[in-house]
Design a protein around this motif. Structure first.
Motif: not given
Length: 401
Positions: A325-332, A377-385, A388-398
């Protein structure tokens, strides 16, 4: 097979010693063979008798007769006749001094090589066994076993090296134990102090409520905001202490509907929730309280530093056991410089130039990382097109039953 056999140090040393002795013996033998004069053959004499037993002639072999030649005689009889006698050598298989047993040079070379091999192997093996013991100790220490030590035997260079390794390993182990003790004491003190702050904060909040609305409403609002920030800071410090101390492991993991959890938190801060087309709910195995705090911290961070809309996107990636599962939080907001995208997840770290009015002390993202890793899981920060910034969290799926 040969390469595997010769990969050992003691085999290479042993073969080098044997080869050196063999080559040396060969050179000495060759020089000896070249420098030795040919042997002087004895002079042989022949006597010729008549039927009456009288000697009618005699002769001797030539003095310059060579080794391997037959016997030749020129017999001069009494009546002046010359008889030529030849005694050929018997036919024998060819041989030379290198292979003639039991004292040929080749045999001697083989005996010397065998003696050297048998004599040097125990010595070389004993030396390399100590080196191998030192190697095993260093490998154990490198794998994380700081209590690993090696046995010290003798008083040569290998023993000195083993002794110095033990001394260095003991010092490092002591320093690591001291650092762990200090870190545990520091976290314990911080957690206890944070816990003790709850009581005075509760009294201040109660006194503020009893004051009622008056002319100092602006000051009252500021005091209330500061109290809320302190209360949130205390919660984050206590949670961080529990995560570090592994106390959060006691919380039961259960199957959670991540979509519903994210919807509740987005509604609290008026963030936009987006989900990819799914045929079933996004579920994960984890702690509801910790995952709620993870989403809340990401949204609060986006609200604090962003200047436009905030969005949260849920999706899935991978297949089978690799499905996540990918959780992506975006801001400006202003975004995060590439060289700071790892450091922002360190406790109490804030980006250079962050204003105190923006709030926060640098624990929110550190908790996000700790909670994510606790769930595998893992977490990282990326550039938002578009900025802004995008924080991406990836968690194993049940997987759904």
């Amino acid at each position: 097979m040969w390469l595997r056999f010769t990969s050992h140090l003691y085999v290479r040393i042993w073969l080098a010693v044997v080869a050196t002795v063999v080559v040396l013996a060969f050179l000495v033998g060759a020089a000896w063979q070249l420098s030795t004069d040919p042997p002087q053959l004895p002079i042989r004499e022949v006597l010729v008798h008549n039927s009456a037993g009288e000697i009618i002639g005699k002769a001797q072999t030539k003095p310059d007769r060579k080794l391997g030649e037959g016997l030749e005689f020129d017999v001069l009889t009494r009546d002046g006749q010359t008889l030529h006698l030849e005694l050929p050598r018997p036919k024998r298989p060819p041989s030379n001094s290198w292979t003639r047993p039991p004292f040929g040079f080749g045999w001697m070379l083989g005996v010397v090589a065998l003696a050297v091999a048998l004599g040097t192997y125990p010595i070389v093996r004993r030396l390399t066994q100590r080196l191998e013991g030192l190697q095993r100790g260093v490998e154990r220490w490198g794998d994380g076993d700081l209590s690993a030590r090696v046995t010290v035997n003798g008083s040569d260079e290998v023993a000195f090296l083993a002794e110095r390794f033990n001394h260095a390993a003991e010092r490092i182990e002591t320093l690591m134990d001291t650092q762990k003790s200090l870190l545990v004491s520091h976290k314990s003190l911080l957690a206890n102090a944070s816990h003790e702050l709850r009581s005075p904060l509760a009294r201040i909040r109660m006194g503020l409520e009893l004051m009622g609305d008056g002319s100092g409403s602006a000051q009252r609002a500021e005091i209330s905001r500061s109290i809320n920030e302190l209360d949130q800071l205390i919660d984050e410090i206590l949670l961080a202490s529990r995560l570090d101390a592994r106390q959060a492991d006691a919380e039961p993991f259960e199957t959670l509907d991540l979509t519903g959890l994210a919807a509740e938190e987005c509604a609290r801060v008026q963030a936009e929730l987006g989900t990819a087309a799914q045929t079933h709910s996004l579920t994960v195995q984890g702690s509801a309280r910790l995952l709620r705090r993870l989403i809340r911290n990401l949204l609060e961070n986006a609200r604090r530093y962003g200047t436009g809309e905030i969005s949260l996107e849920l999706s899935q990636s991978g297949m089978g056991t690799q499905e996540r599962v990918v959780i992506r939080v975006n801001d400006r907001g202003p975004g995060v410089p590439p060289n700071q995208r790892e450091r922002i997840f360190e406790p109490f770290y804030r980006l250079p130039g962050a204003s105190e009015r923006e709030g926060g002390v640098g624990l929110g993202l550190a908790l996000v990382k700790s909670i994510t890793e606790r769930h595998g899981g893992t977490v990282r920060c990326e550039d938002r097109p578009g900025g802004g910034a995008s924080f991406v969290v990836e968690l194993p799926v049940l997987a759904a039953a």
